[in-house]
Scaffold this motif. Structure first.
Motif, PDB file in Angstrom:
ATOM      1  N   LEU A 174       0.634  -1.445   0.274  1.00 41.21           N
ATOM      2  CA  LEU A 174       0.085   0.047  -0.095  1.00 41.21           C
ATOM      3  C   LEU A 174       0.831   1.491   0.057  1.00 41.21           C
ATOM      4  CD1 LEU A 174      -3.012  -0.860   2.397  1.00 41.21           C
ATOM      5  CD2 LEU A 174      -3.005  -0.718   0.196  1.00 41.21           C
ATOM      6  N   LEU A 175       0.499   1.880  -0.919  1.00 37.50           N
ATOM      7  CA  LEU A 175       1.380   3.707  -0.830  1.00 37.50           C
ATOM      8  C   LEU A 175       0.799   4.129   0.405  1.00 37.50           C
ATOM      9  CD1 LEU A 175       1.540   4.108  -4.836  1.00 37.50           C
ATOM     10  CD2 LEU A 175       3.415   2.470  -3.076  1.00 37.50           C
ATOM     11  N   GLU A 176       1.132   5.781   0.231  1.00 42.45           N
ATOM     12  CA  GLU A 176       0.528   6.446   1.071  1.00 42.45           C
ATOM     13  C   GLU A 176      -0.514   7.288   1.114  1.00 42.45           C
ATOM     14  OE1 GLU A 176       4.565   8.400   3.641  1.00 42.45           O
ATOM     15  OE2 GLU A 176       4.308   9.030   1.616  1.00 42.45           O
ATOM     16  N   ASP A 177      -0.898   6.710  -0.165  1.00 47.77           N
ATOM     17  CA  ASP A 177      -2.374   7.553  -0.564  1.00 47.77           C
ATOM     18  C   ASP A 177      -3.490   6.408  -0.467  1.00 47.77           C
ATOM     19  OD1 ASP A 177      -1.368   5.921  -2.923  1.00 47.77           O
ATOM     20  OD2 ASP A 177      -1.593   7.678  -4.114  1.00 47.77           O
ATOM     21  N   GLY A 178      -3.803   5.200  -0.133  1.00 44.28           N
ATOM     22  CA  GLY A 178      -3.988   3.634  -0.921  1.00 44.28           C
ATOM     23  C   GLY A 178      -4.133   2.772  -1.604  1.00 44.28           C
ATOM     24  N   THR A 179      -3.391   3.528  -2.507  1.00 43.38           N
ATOM     25  CA  THR A 179      -3.487   2.501  -3.644  1.00 43.38           C
ATOM     26  C   THR A 179      -2.480   1.249  -3.918  1.00 43.38           C
ATOM     27  OG1 THR A 179      -2.731   4.715  -5.455  1.00 43.38           O
ATOM     28  CG2 THR A 179      -2.471   2.197  -6.092  1.00 43.38           C
ATOM     29  N   GLU A 180      -2.729   0.465  -4.008  1.00 43.80           N
ATOM     30  CA  GLU A 180      -2.387  -0.945  -3.965  1.00 43.80           C
ATOM     31  C   GLU A 180      -1.375  -1.724  -5.278  1.00 43.80           C
ATOM     32  OE1 GLU A 180      -5.579  -4.096  -4.213  1.00 43.80           O
ATOM     33  OE2 GLU A 180      -5.977  -3.365  -1.771  1.00 43.80           O
ATOM     34  N   VAL A 181      -0.005  -2.262  -4.683  1.00 40.60           N
ATOM     35  CA  VAL A 181       1.298  -2.140  -5.398  1.00 40.60           C
ATOM     36  C   VAL A 181       1.520  -3.842  -4.916  1.00 40.60           C
ATOM     37  CG1 VAL A 181       1.634  -0.083  -6.315  1.00 40.60           C
ATOM     38  CG2 VAL A 181       2.843  -0.957  -4.423  1.00 40.60           C
ATOM     39  N   ASP A 182       2.288  -4.546  -6.135  1.00 39.37           N
ATOM     40  CA  ASP A 182       2.383  -5.827  -5.859  1.00 39.37           C
ATOM     41  C   ASP A 182       2.097  -6.982  -5.203  1.00 39.37           C
ATOM     42  OD1 ASP A 182       5.606  -4.550  -6.598  1.00 39.37           O
ATOM     43  OD2 ASP A 182       5.867  -3.696  -4.777  1.00 39.37           O
ATOM     44  N   CYS A 183       0.964  -7.047  -5.883  1.00 36.68           N
ATOM     45  CA  CYS A 183       0.043  -7.276  -4.742  1.00 36.68           C
ATOM     46  C   CYS A 183      -0.337  -9.408  -5.985  1.00 36.68           C
ATOM     47  CB  CYS A 183      -1.555  -7.195  -5.047  1.00 36.68           C
ATOM     48  SG  CYS A 183      -1.798  -5.859  -3.842  1.00 36.68           S
ATOM     49  N   HIS A 184       0.303 -10.415  -4.956  1.00 39.60           N
ATOM     50  CA  HIS A 184      -0.061 -11.486  -5.190  1.00 39.60           C
ATOM     51  C   HIS A 184       0.021 -12.665  -4.160  1.00 39.60           C
ATOM     52  CE1 HIS A 184       2.887  -9.817  -8.519  1.00 39.60           C
ATOM     53  NE2 HIS A 184       4.091  -9.401  -7.281  1.00 39.60           N
ATOM     54  N   GLU A 185      -1.065 -13.503  -5.462  1.00 39.59           N
ATOM     55  CA  GLU A 185      -1.441 -14.482  -3.945  1.00 39.59           C
ATOM     56  C   GLU A 185      -0.730 -15.093  -3.818  1.00 39.59           C
ATOM     57  OE1 GLU A 185      -4.284 -14.970  -2.169  1.00 39.59           O
ATOM     58  OE2 GLU A 185      -5.075 -12.635  -3.197  1.00 39.59           O
ATOM     59  N   GLU A 186       0.281 -15.965  -4.727  1.00 38.57           N
ATOM     60  CA  GLU A 186       1.474 -16.247  -4.311  1.00 38.57           C
ATOM     61  C   GLU A 186       2.755 -15.989  -5.952  1.00 38.57           C
ATOM     62  OE1 GLU A 186       0.985 -20.636  -5.092  1.00 38.57           O
ATOM     63  OE2 GLU A 186       0.093 -21.148  -3.512  1.00 38.57           O
ATOM     64  N   VAL A 187       3.943 -15.782  -5.292  1.00 45.70           N
ATOM     65  CA  VAL A 187       5.894 -15.103  -5.570  1.00 45.70           C
ATOM     66  C   VAL A 187       6.695 -16.551  -5.271  1.00 45.70           C
ATOM     67  CG1 VAL A 187       5.650 -13.360  -4.496  1.00 45.70           C
ATOM     68  CG2 VAL A 187       6.165 -13.073  -6.456  1.00 45.70           C
ATOM     69  N   SER A 188       7.059 -16.614  -6.339  1.00 47.41           N
ATOM     70  CA  SER A 188       8.379 -17.602  -5.935  1.00 47.41           C
ATOM     71  C   SER A 188       9.675 -16.531  -5.659  1.00 47.41           C
ATOM     72  CB  SER A 188       8.219 -18.913  -5.920  1.00 47.41           C
ATOM     73  OG  SER A 188       6.715 -19.652  -5.866  1.00 47.41           O
ATOM     74  N   PHE A 189      10.598 -16.842  -5.320  1.00 46.06           N
ATOM     75  CA  PHE A 189      12.026 -16.480  -5.678  1.00 46.06           C
ATOM     76  C   PHE A 189      13.415 -16.910  -5.307  1.00 46.06           C
ATOM     77  CE2 PHE A 189      10.802 -13.200  -3.132  1.00 46.06           C
ATOM     78  CZ  PHE A 189      11.364 -13.301  -2.096  1.00 46.06           C
ATOM     79  N   VAL A 190      14.032 -17.396  -4.701  1.00 45.21           N
ATOM     80  CA  VAL A 190      15.036 -17.635  -4.335  1.00 45.21           C
ATOM     81  C   VAL A 190      16.171 -16.137  -3.746  1.00 45.21           C
ATOM     82  CG1 VAL A 190      17.474 -18.603  -4.538  1.00 45.21           C
ATOM     83  CG2 VAL A 190      16.153 -19.242  -6.097  1.00 45.21           C
ATOM     84  N   LEU A 191      16.194 -16.601  -1.688  1.00 46.35           N
ATOM     85  CA  LEU A 191      15.947 -15.198  -1.471  1.00 46.35           C
ATOM     86  C   LEU A 191      17.897 -15.053  -1.576  1.00 46.35           C
ATOM     87  CD1 LEU A 191      15.024 -14.159   1.175  1.00 46.35           C
ATOM     88  CD2 LEU A 191      15.659 -15.874   2.538  1.00 46.35           C
ATOM     89  N   GLY A 192      17.735 -13.856  -1.380  1.00 39.24           N
ATOM     90  CA  GLY A 192      19.703 -13.417  -1.658  1.00 39.24           C
ATOM     91  C   GLY A 192      20.143 -13.419  -2.874  1.00 39.24           C
ATOM     92  N   GLU A 193      19.568 -13.235  -3.520  1.00 39.11           N
ATOM     93  CA  GLU A 193      19.557 -13.285  -4.952  1.00 39.11           C
ATOM     94  C   GLU A 193      19.897 -12.193  -6.143  1.00 39.11           C
ATOM     95  OE1 GLU A 193      20.937 -16.239  -7.455  1.00 39.11           O
ATOM     96  OE2 GLU A 193      21.533 -16.847  -5.202  1.00 39.11           O
ATOM     97  N   GLY A 194      18.806 -11.515  -5.122  1.00 41.20           N
ATOM     98  CA  GLY A 194      18.827 -10.262  -5.591  1.00 41.20           C
ATOM     99  C   GLY A 194      18.220 -10.084  -7.029  1.00 41.20           C
ATOM    100  N   ASP A 195      16.879 -10.968  -7.119  1.00 43.39           N
ATOM    101  CA  ASP A 195      15.924 -10.659  -7.528  1.00 43.39           C
ATOM    102  C   ASP A 195      14.359  -9.865  -7.673  1.00 43.39           C
ATOM    103  OD1 ASP A 195      17.368 -12.538  -8.862  1.00 43.39           O
ATOM    104  OD2 ASP A 195      16.553 -14.488  -8.357  1.00 43.39           O
ATOM    105  N   VAL A 196      14.544  -9.239  -6.347  1.00 42.29           N
ATOM    106  CA  VAL A 196      13.287  -8.872  -5.731  1.00 42.29           C
ATOM    107  C   VAL A 196      13.978  -7.251  -4.987  1.00 42.29           C
ATOM    108  CG1 VAL A 196      11.446 -10.958  -5.477  1.00 42.29           C
ATOM    109  CG2 VAL A 196      13.263 -10.159  -3.605  1.00 42.29           C
ATOM    110  N   VAL A 197      12.954  -6.472  -4.188  1.00 47.04           N
ATOM    111  CA  VAL A 197      13.594  -5.110  -3.740  1.00 47.04           C
ATOM    112  C   VAL A 197      14.004  -5.755  -2.187  1.00 47.04           C
ATOM    113  CG1 VAL A 197      11.794  -3.745  -4.831  1.00 47.04           C
ATOM    114  CG2 VAL A 197      10.952  -5.010  -2.837  1.00 47.04           C
TER     115      VAL A 197
END
Length: 422
Positions: free
Chosen positions: A140-163
């Protein structure tokens, strides 16, 4: 879902003594990637544009294979101050030592806060760096806008593939845990934001639920197609980081992509071999461009050479090799390499301009060297030169010296004769 679609944040906290110990371990494990990918996921810094499968005959592609959405300067560390966090109710210690803190300051500067909504299955179930994690997310942004909404998302931890916020906080979450994470722009999308949904300098509040933790796929057991797909995602991630001027993060992603491509063992399948080689050339080219940005000239030269070993006539590799050599002061070699690139793309204006610039620079360097040499020779001549008056004085002094010596000898002989006669 592609890893690039994920835009996580930084690190998360626990509660009590166990939380502090876990935070130390997680920060140490993730610190290297968090530093090089300070704004991962959708928060990277910058990048040119390169292997794009080409733009035009008159323009040399910049650096990546896809156009960056934005190109602005690096996002500086943003400090919101601990006072604001305290006003929001964020505390790092509870009044009662037996009670877990409501909010944990993950980094220690108020820029990344974590609060547990639902307890998980215990610290033993926390994911380790290099494991494949699956989560549910909502931002949620400060104005209430929804972002990065995923029911399921997978990635390798520590690889730098996500924020960075996700990478850091997930290391401190138990399996099944639901937490709220408040992140400053530094660990989300930074000064650039993310078009079209995240504005620049946006603070984001995430609700994350850790759904699953399992070992990451073994590259040795993956097919060529799987390796190429995984490596290409890393390459595209590097392109995104490059476009955000996060050159260290881009180098990290390109390097990981190349490691995956190296695992692809192709036999007699010409089409598979060609596909792997093409991806490797793109990665080496982009890697060289990112290394140039941080003045890592020797590694950049090696990356160019690796690309040219695979494809000797690759114009982008020749172009970048010329730029590396010029940066090292090797203008003669740089000009020769740039001319070779131009011979393969005579209409490329970027190469023409770069070649002209290098030629002018070499000419100025040679002129400066000649002027320096002339000054040195002139100084030496002025030191050794003797004018006529100096020459005359020299001979006069020599004649007087000889005369004095003769008179002294004559006096000595006269004295000796006088003594013998008496």
């Amino acid at each position: 879902m592609d890893a690039e679609d994920i835009k996580p944040i930084v690190e998360a906290g626990d509660h009590g003594y166990a939380a502090n110990e876990a935070r130390k371990g997680a920060v140490n494990d993730v610190q290297q990637d968090a530093h090089t990918n300070a704004c991962n996921g959708s928060v990277d810094h910058n990048m040119e544009t390169e292997d794009k499968d080409d733009d035009s005959d008159t323009c040399m592609p910049e650096l990546i294979d896809s156009h960056p959405s934005m190109t602005t300067p690096d996002s500086p560390p943003i400090t919101n101050g601990d006072t604001t966090r305290k006003e929001e109710g964020a505390t790092t210690e509870s009044k009662d030592n037996d009670e877990p803190p409501e909010w944990m300051d993950v980094i220690g500067n108020g820029q990344l806060m974590k609060k547990i909504l639902n307890e998980g299955q215990g610290a033993a179930t926390r994911p380790q760096r290099g494991e494949l994690v699956t989560l549910k997310s909502k931002g949620l942004l400060e104005d209430g806008t929804e972002v990065d909404c995923h029911e399921e998302v997978s990635f390798v931890l520590g690889e730098g593939d996500v924020v960075s916020a996700w990478d850091l906080c997930l290391s401190l979450m138990d399996l099944g845990e639901v937490s709220i994470i408040k992140t400053s722009p530094r660990f989300a999308y930074g000064i650039l934001g993310r078009l079209p949904d995240v504005p620049p300098n946006a603070e984001i509040t995430y609700e994350l639920e850790l759904l699953n933790v399992q070992p990451a796929p073994d590259p040795g057991e993956m097919t060529i197609d799987e390796l190429c797909l995984a490596g290409d995602k890393k390459r595209e991630r590097g392109n995104e980081l490059y476009s955000r001027k996060d050159y260290s993060g881009a180098i990290n992603s390109y390097t990981k992509a190349l490691k995956l491509f190296e695992k692809a063992k192709v036999s007699d399948d010409d089409s598979a071999k060609l596909a792997v080689m093409e991806l490797k050339v793109k990665c080496y080219n982009n890697l060289a461009a990112a290394q140039l940005k941080i003045d890592a000239y020797d590694p950049a030269l090696k990356s160019c050479s690796n690309a040219l070993d695979i494809e000797p006539e690759n114009v982008k590799a020749l172009f970048r090799k010329g730029k590396v050599l010029a940066s090292q002061g090797e203008y003669e070699q740089a000009i020769g390499t740039m001319k070779e690139a131009l011979s393969r793309e005579p209409s490329n204006k970027v190469i023409h301009n770069e070649l002209s610039r290098l030629t002018n620079r070499e000419s100025k360097e040679r002129q400066s060297e000649r002027q320096l040499y002339q000054r040195m020779v002139g100084d030496m001549a002025s030191v050794t030169q003797i004018n006529p008056r100096q020459k005359m004085n020299k001979w006069l002094f020599l004649a007087l010296t000889i005369g004095v010596v003769i008179l002294a000898i004559a006096a000595a002989l006269s004295t000796q004769r006088f003594k013998s006669e008496s």
